[in-house]
Motif scaffolding. Sequence first.
Motif, mmCIF file in Angstrom:
data_model
loop_
_atom_site.group_PDB
_atom_site.id
_atom_site.type_symbol
_atom_site.label_atom_id
_atom_site.label_comp_id
_atom_site.label_asym_id
_atom_site.label_seq_id
_atom_site.Cartn_x
_atom_site.Cartn_y
_atom_site.Cartn_z
ATOM 1 N N GLU A 61 1.837 11.362 -4.088
ATOM 2 C CA GLU A 61 3.041 10.562 -3.862
ATOM 3 C C GLU A 61 3.260 10.455 -2.360
ATOM 4 N N ASP A 226 4.652 1.242 -11.461
ATOM 5 C CA ASP A 226 3.766 2.407 -11.486
ATOM 6 C C ASP A 226 2.567 2.183 -12.392
ATOM 7 N N ARG A 232 -2.371 4.209 -7.377
ATOM 8 C CA ARG A 232 -1.465 4.186 -6.227
ATOM 9 C C ARG A 232 -2.190 3.801 -4.937
ATOM 10 N N SER A 237 2.891 0.603 -5.617
ATOM 11 C CA SER A 237 3.258 2.013 -5.738
ATOM 12 C C SER A 237 4.408 2.364 -4.801
ATOM 13 N N ALA A 240 7.557 1.107 -6.336
ATOM 14 C CA ALA A 240 7.951 2.015 -7.409
ATOM 15 C C ALA A 240 8.602 3.274 -6.850
ATOM 16 N N HIS A 244 12.274 4.422 -7.985
ATOM 17 C CA HIS A 244 12.517 5.735 -8.591
ATOM 18 C C HIS A 244 13.551 6.512 -7.789
ATOM 19 N N ILE A 295 5.419 11.563 -14.795
ATOM 20 C CA ILE A 295 5.135 10.331 -14.058
ATOM 21 C C ILE A 295 4.714 10.618 -12.618
ATOM 22 N N ARG A 297 6.477 11.821 -10.029
ATOM 23 C CA ARG A 297 7.451 11.348 -9.057
ATOM 24 C C ARG A 297 8.462 12.455 -8.802
ATOM 25 N N HIS A 365 -0.465 7.988 -13.401
ATOM 26 C CA HIS A 365 -1.262 8.536 -12.313
ATOM 27 C C HIS A 365 -1.997 9.764 -12.815
#
Length: 368
Positions: A61, A226, A232, A237, A240, A244, A295, A297, A365
């Motif tokens: 991320e 996503d 990503r 990405s 997203a 988020h 997810i 995140r 992911h």
Amino acid sequence: MTELNRALAGAAEKGIISAHQVSDLEAYLADRGINFGPVSVDAAVDRDDAALDAQAAEDSEQPRFVRGFHDILITIGVVVVLIGLWGLGGPFATLPVILVLAEILVRRQRLALPSVALTVALVHWVGTTALWFVGEHEDAWKPLVFVLSYLSAFPIPLGLFYWRYRVPLALAGLMVSVALICVVAVLLGLERILGIDLANDNHFALLALTVLAGALGLFAVAMRYDVSDPQRLTTRSDTAFWLHLAAAPALLYALIGLVFVSNGGATWWDGQAGPGQAIAAILIVALFMLVGLIIDRRAFVTSGLLSLGGAIWTMLNQTGASVDNYVFIAFAVVGVSVLVIGIFWQKLRRMVMRLLPETITARLHAAP
């Protein structure tokens, strides 16, 4: 540990080949001059795997808005210049500079962090100027009409900014502003249709449910971005990520608000919330942490930290602990939770992903 090491170790773990065959293959390759580190599970392997987990956690991320100190240096200059111009000439002197800098730094040089700073500057400019225009009607308009008029100023500038410069934050801001407008418009419609005042505590549940519906819509859009880029690798990405970041706290506090409806709107900070509400809040935060793992995140983890601390505060307060004790215990528990989840993020995520069907995990992911 090389890629070949990891491949052989993974094959042995899944039963494709045995550990004895791995040793034989290592000896076979070594006889032919192909040397690599041992693949047996020892301290060196554990250190390599831990380093890989740390690198995977860092890369899983990583929005592309910081690419080096050059970006940071330019961004500092942008911020200082805009603050100075705002103080000297106000918003009308600042907007042309924002656009000129966007042409140079974003459209031509494609600098990432300055594009974020300029987008935030544009949002600030729109918010300030819109407040000046609608502020004249603050006393005459109902609160929801005032908020709706204020929010309506954001979509067009953000949409034009994204169309010109393709900044993911601008697109996310556009979607968030549209979601907020929809929520306020629905609330205004409910007030007029039902003949109620949503500012009244008796209708707080309706307010929380409407916000929850809007947050779920925002979360759905974020997941759509996503899923469209599971590796990503593109700016989808990044979009997203920002969505988020907005959806997670909105979802969380809408649910927390519904929890406290049953207690007359009491909060942790007024000392009236009970242990039942605190336990419910902890369960909601735990659910959000689980969603964040699935997810990949971290916004869903960080958004619940304040609520987790408040819930622990309440539960300790109900036991009669002194103020000094439960304040520091709440800090300690939240800090330990953050460290455990942060350090073992990839291990925890692998455990969770193994429990899910492949039809779901294939669209998310990948866990390393």
